[in-house]
Design a protein around this motif. Structure first.
Motif, PDB file in Angstrom:
ATOM      1  N   TYR A  86       0.951  -1.008   0.128  1.00  0.00           N
ATOM      2  CA  TYR A  86       0.359   0.099  -0.255  1.00  0.00           C
ATOM      3  C   TYR A  86       1.121   1.083  -0.033  1.00  0.00           C
ATOM      4  N   TYR A  87       2.063   1.357   0.872  1.00  0.00           N
ATOM      5  CA  TYR A  87       2.672   2.532   1.529  1.00  0.00           C
ATOM      6  C   TYR A  87       3.746   2.608   0.231  1.00  0.00           C
ATOM      7  N   ILE A  88       4.538   1.201   0.612  1.00  0.00           N
ATOM      8  CA  ILE A  88       5.918   1.534  -0.991  1.00  0.00           C
ATOM      9  C   ILE A  88       5.753   1.012  -1.825  1.00  0.00           C
ATOM     10  N   THR A  89       5.330  -0.122  -2.153  1.00  0.00           N
ATOM     11  CA  THR A  89       5.229  -0.547  -3.898  1.00  0.00           C
ATOM     12  C   THR A  89       4.590   0.113  -4.497  1.00  0.00           C
ATOM     13  N   GLY A  90       5.521   0.230  -5.565  1.00  0.00           N
ATOM     14  CA  GLY A  90       4.215   1.341  -6.574  1.00  0.00           C
ATOM     15  C   GLY A  90       4.606   2.669  -6.462  1.00  0.00           C
ATOM     16  N   VAL A  91       5.369   3.409  -5.445  1.00  0.00           N
ATOM     17  CA  VAL A  91       4.923   4.699  -4.729  1.00  0.00           C
ATOM     18  C   VAL A  91       6.518   5.169  -4.584  1.00  0.00           C
ATOM     19  N   LEU A  92       8.006   4.383  -4.094  1.00  0.00           N
ATOM     20  CA  LEU A  92       8.948   4.471  -4.274  1.00  0.00           C
ATOM     21  C   LEU A  92       9.563   3.322  -5.258  1.00  0.00           C
ATOM     22  N   TYR A  93       9.388   2.416  -5.745  1.00  0.00           N
ATOM     23  CA  TYR A  93       9.404   1.464  -6.830  1.00  0.00           C
ATOM     24  C   TYR A  93       8.094   1.228  -7.649  1.00  0.00           C
ATOM     25  N   PRO A  94       8.913   0.677  -8.815  1.00  0.00           N
ATOM     26  CA  PRO A  94       7.318   0.155  -9.636  1.00  0.00           C
ATOM     27  C   PRO A  94       6.623  -1.356  -9.461  1.00  0.00           C
ATOM     28  N   VAL A  95       5.918  -0.939  -9.932  1.00  0.00           N
ATOM     29  CA  VAL A  95       5.173  -2.287  -9.283  1.00  0.00           C
ATOM     30  C   VAL A  95       5.745  -3.863  -9.606  1.00  0.00           C
ATOM     31  N   ASP A  96       6.422  -4.130 -10.493  1.00  0.00           N
ATOM     32  CA  ASP A  96       7.023  -4.903 -11.447  1.00  0.00           C
ATOM     33  C   ASP A  96       8.936  -5.009 -11.098  1.00  0.00           C
ATOM     34  N   ALA A  97       8.917  -4.311 -10.155  1.00  0.00           N
ATOM     35  CA  ALA A  97      10.041  -4.280  -9.856  1.00  0.00           C
ATOM     36  C   ALA A  97       9.967  -5.352  -8.051  1.00  0.00           C
ATOM     37  N   VAL A  98       9.349  -5.589  -7.729  1.00  0.00           N
ATOM     38  CA  VAL A  98       8.934  -6.075  -6.158  1.00  0.00           C
ATOM     39  C   VAL A  98      10.281  -7.131  -6.151  1.00  0.00           C
ATOM     40  N   ASN A  99      10.011  -7.754  -6.815  1.00  0.00           N
ATOM     41  CA  ASN A  99      11.085  -9.155  -6.823  1.00  0.00           C
ATOM     42  C   ASN A  99      13.119  -8.616  -6.822  1.00  0.00           C
ATOM     43  N   LEU A 100      13.179  -7.549  -7.768  1.00  0.00           N
ATOM     44  CA  LEU A 100      14.333  -6.640  -7.716  1.00  0.00           C
ATOM     45  C   LEU A 100      14.984  -6.656  -6.301  1.00  0.00           C
ATOM     46  N   VAL A 101      13.758  -5.688  -5.895  1.00  0.00           N
ATOM     47  CA  VAL A 101      13.351  -4.983  -4.747  1.00  0.00           C
ATOM     48  C   VAL A 101      13.975  -5.523  -3.200  1.00  0.00           C
ATOM     49  N   ARG A 102      12.972  -7.054  -3.371  1.00  0.00           N
ATOM     50  CA  ARG A 102      13.511  -7.653  -1.871  1.00  0.00           C
ATOM     51  C   ARG A 102      15.172  -8.390  -2.812  1.00  0.00           C
ATOM     52  N   LEU A 103      15.741  -8.564  -3.942  1.00  0.00           N
ATOM     53  CA  LEU A 103      16.671  -9.341  -3.705  1.00  0.00           C
ATOM     54  C   LEU A 103      17.443  -8.622  -3.593  1.00  0.00           C
ATOM     55  N   LEU A 104      18.415  -7.230  -3.596  1.00  0.00           N
ATOM     56  CA  LEU A 104      18.572  -6.104  -3.279  1.00  0.00           C
ATOM     57  C   LEU A 104      18.795  -5.793  -1.576  1.00  0.00           C
ATOM     58  N   VAL A 105      17.252  -5.280  -1.493  1.00  0.00           N
ATOM     59  CA  VAL A 105      17.269  -5.481   0.413  1.00  0.00           C
ATOM     60  C   VAL A 105      17.849  -6.276   0.981  1.00  0.00           C
ATOM     61  N   ALA A 106      17.761  -7.884   0.556  1.00  0.00           N
ATOM     62  CA  ALA A 106      18.679  -8.896   0.875  1.00  0.00           C
ATOM     63  C   ALA A 106      19.920  -9.182   0.693  1.00  0.00           C
ATOM     64  N   ALA A 107      20.792  -8.245  -0.052  1.00  0.00           N
ATOM     65  CA  ALA A 107      21.620  -8.234  -1.022  1.00  0.00           C
ATOM     66  C   ALA A 107      22.642  -6.871   0.042  1.00  0.00           C
ATOM     67  N   LEU A 108      21.757  -6.119   0.316  1.00  0.00           N
ATOM     68  CA  LEU A 108      22.170  -4.731   1.084  1.00  0.00           C
ATOM     69  C   LEU A 108      22.377  -5.220   2.831  1.00  0.00           C
ATOM     70  N   VAL A 109      21.159  -6.394   3.482  1.00  0.00           N
ATOM     71  CA  VAL A 109      21.238  -6.858   4.586  1.00  0.00           C
ATOM     72  C   VAL A 109      22.472  -7.690   4.640  1.00  0.00           C
ATOM     73  N   LEU A 110      23.062  -8.197   3.829  1.00  0.00           N
ATOM     74  CA  LEU A 110      24.409  -8.906   3.453  1.00  0.00           C
ATOM     75  C   LEU A 110      25.137  -8.293   3.398  1.00  0.00           C
ATOM     76  N   VAL A 111      25.860  -7.841   3.249  1.00  0.00           N
ATOM     77  CA  VAL A 111      26.455  -6.835   2.837  1.00  0.00           C
ATOM     78  C   VAL A 111      27.357  -6.247   4.421  1.00  0.00           C
ATOM     79  N   SER A 112      25.881  -6.094   5.015  1.00  0.00           N
ATOM     80  CA  SER A 112      25.592  -5.050   6.512  1.00  0.00           C
ATOM     81  C   SER A 112      26.311  -6.179   7.446  1.00  0.00           C
ATOM     82  N   TRP A 113      25.757  -7.411   7.226  1.00  0.00           N
ATOM     83  CA  TRP A 113      26.272  -8.800   8.149  1.00  0.00           C
ATOM     84  C   TRP A 113      27.769  -8.971   7.863  1.00  0.00           C
ATOM     85  N   ALA A 114      28.385  -9.380   6.287  1.00  0.00           N
ATOM     86  CA  ALA A 114      29.717  -9.779   5.889  1.00  0.00           C
ATOM     87  C   ALA A 114      30.735  -8.264   6.791  1.00  0.00           C
TER      88      ALA A 114
END
Length: 129
Positions: A86-114
């Motif tokens: 409701y608040y983020i998808t389609g507002v901060l990034y396009p709806v069709d980029a959900v999987n890419l954004v999830r992947l980027l968030v996971a990568a960012l978290v892993l980079v922060s942990w590394a």
């Protein structure tokens, strides 16, 4: 009555604000742990909860609180797709980029942990005995 509706709208606003803060912490909290090492445990729990709510789909108490406050103020609940949709998808990034954004968030978290692990190892004195 207007006054109670204002109280419930305030609760709704607080729930939304805390929700955004939580999502921000899930995404970036690992980097905070580089400086405040003890927060890594809290970040592990936040990531487990955040990723689990997205991937498994269990209910978030902040979404429940927001929906309750919306209802008490006479407003509609969030769509069943939830807070992020409701608040983020389609507002901060396009709806069709959900999987890419999830992947980027996971990568960012892993980079922060590394980075946390590497910084931790660099800070630990090596024993030469």
């Amino acid at each position: 009555m207007v006054f109670p509706a204002l109280i419930f709208r305030a609760i709704e606003t607080i729930a939304v604000t805390v929700h955004f803060a939580f999502i921000g912490y899930v995404v970036l909290g690992g980097f905070l742990a580089w400086h405040w090492r003890r927060t890594i445990v809290l970040h592990l729990f936040a990531v487990a909860w955040g990723f689990g709510s997205v991937l498994v789909g269990y209910d978030c108490p902040l979404t429940d609180l927001e929906n309750w406050a919306r209802g008490m103020a006479g407003g509609p609940p969030l769509p069943s797709s939830g807070f992020i949709a409701y608040y983020i998808t389609g507002v901060l990034y396009p709806v069709d980029a959900v999987n890419l954004v999830r992947l980027l968030v996971a990568a960012l978290v892993l980079v922060s942990w590394a980075g946390f692990v590497l910084r931790r190892r660099a800070a630990v004195p090596v024993s030469h005995s």
